[in-house]
Write a protein that holds these residues in place. Structure first.
Motif, PDB file in Angstrom:
ATOM      1  N   ILE A  37       0.735  -1.157  -0.054  1.00 14.14           N
ATOM      2  CA  ILE A  37      -0.088  -0.142  -0.161  1.00 14.14           C
ATOM      3  C   ILE A  37       0.741   1.247  -0.142  1.00 14.14           C
ATOM      4  O   ILE A  37       1.851   1.376   0.894  1.00 14.14           O
ATOM      5  N   ALA A  55      -3.856   6.882   5.756  1.00 14.12           N
ATOM      6  CA  ALA A  55      -4.216   5.359   5.216  1.00 14.12           C
ATOM      7  C   ALA A  55      -4.747   5.140   6.750  1.00 14.12           C
ATOM      8  O   ALA A  55      -4.251   5.135   7.707  1.00 14.12           O
ATOM      9  N   ILE A  59       2.858  -0.576   4.520  1.00 12.32           N
ATOM     10  CA  ILE A  59       1.852   0.763   4.215  1.00 12.32           C
ATOM     11  C   ILE A  59       2.886   1.725   4.252  1.00 12.32           C
ATOM     12  O   ILE A  59       3.741   2.024   5.358  1.00 12.32           O
TER      13      ILE A  59
END
Lengths: 104, 209
Positions: B36, B42, B54
């Motif tokens: 991601i 997020a 992430i």
């Protein structure tokens, strides 16, 4: 409002499996499986095979669409690929290149 | 609508396998496996399950994440969250009730990254060297053991051969000496199998017993 939204700036490369509505405003490359409907908004790009319930396309799709329900190609849609569905509508202004299979 | 469209939502019943990259905010209530990267916030919701690294401006975790979290601004691990992976951001908040297993590093991320990488690269190498150091003696001892065994075999062989020569001639040491180099070359081969010669009927006798 769909419960899964792929936003404008987002690109997903891979496989999406969803049991709920999907709204695509960004880009998807790979494969899409949605139990419920999928809506590809204007500006949305899908370079993937789609297996879904009802499909509404106002954006660009490159890939085969397989729907258990209906496929609506709306004004501004650009679809390159085969469409298999029980019902299909192609609106005036929609671009489409491919085969249609309606299970006759 | 345009503002709403900036946020991407991965719903509860949605599973994404692959890379999710782009601008805008990301809200994850479903599952993502892969990678991601987003330029906004997020948010991993309580029902969110993420098995991915992430990389975002801000990261807020209320669900479960397995992977490294790298934020340019901040990482918030809220109560009920589970994170297995390293956290790196200028500001990191872990609320009570948030579970974290991994390396946590605050401070300016751009500066910290190479150091962290160097450190992370150094520690495994150290570990590797230590393990190697631990491993080497064992290997050496094994080798030594093999050598000793081999030497024992050689000694045995020389001992076995010597008496015959002794019986034949009392002082063949000079003759034996030149033979040994040839033997050393032949020593690398395994010793010939010793097959005991059984007399007739011994097997049957053993079976009978």
């Amino acid at each position: 409002m769909a419960s899964t939204v792929i936003g404008v700036g987002i690109t997903i490369e891979g496989e999406i499996t969803s049991d709920e509505d999907v709204l695509v405003q960004g880009t998807i490359r790979g494969k899409v499986v949605a139990k419920d409907g999928i809506t590809i908004d204007q500006g949305g790009v899908v370079e993937a095979d789609i297996a879904s319930g009802p499909v509404a396309v106002a954006g660009a799709v490159t890939g085969n669409i397989h729907s258990t329900d209906r496929v609506d190609l709306q004004n501004g849609a650009k679809v390159i690929g085969n469409v298999k569905a029980t019902r299909i509508t192609i609106a005036d202004g929609a671009q489409f290149k491919g085969n249609v299979d309606m299970d006759v | 609508m345009a503002k709403v469209a900036e946020t991407t939502v991965i719903g509860r019943a949605t599973f994404v396998r692959g890379r999710v990259i782009g601008t805008g905010d990301l809200e994850i209530a479903g599952r993502i496996e892969g990678e991601i990267q987003c330029s906004g916030e997020a948010l991993v919701d309580t029902s969110g399950l993420v098995a991915a690294n992430i990389n975002a401006q801000r990261i807020v975790v209320r669900g479960a994440v397995r992977g490294d979290l790298v934020a340019d601004e901040s990482v918030h691990v809220e109560a009920g969250a589970k994170v297995v992976g390293n956290l790196r951001a200028p500001r990191i908040a872990i609320a009570s009730g948030g579970l974290v297993r991994g390396h946590v590093q605050t401070g300016s991320a751009p500066l910290a990254r190479p150091i962290a990488r160097a450190a992370s690269a150094a520690t495994p190498s150290r570990a590797a060297t230590t393990t190697a150091a631990h491993a080497r003696p064992a290997a050496q001892t094994r080798e030594v053991a093999r050598e000793t065994v081999a030497q024992a075999g050689r000694e045995v062989r020389t001992v076995v051969t010597a008496p015959a020569q002794v019986k034949a001639a009392p002082a063949p040491t000079a003759a034996a000496a030149p033979i040994t180099p040839d033997k050393q070359t032949s020593r690398r081969e395994p010793p010939p199998p010793v097959v005991p010669v059984l007399k007739k009927g011994t097997k049957a006798v053993q079976k009978k017993r």
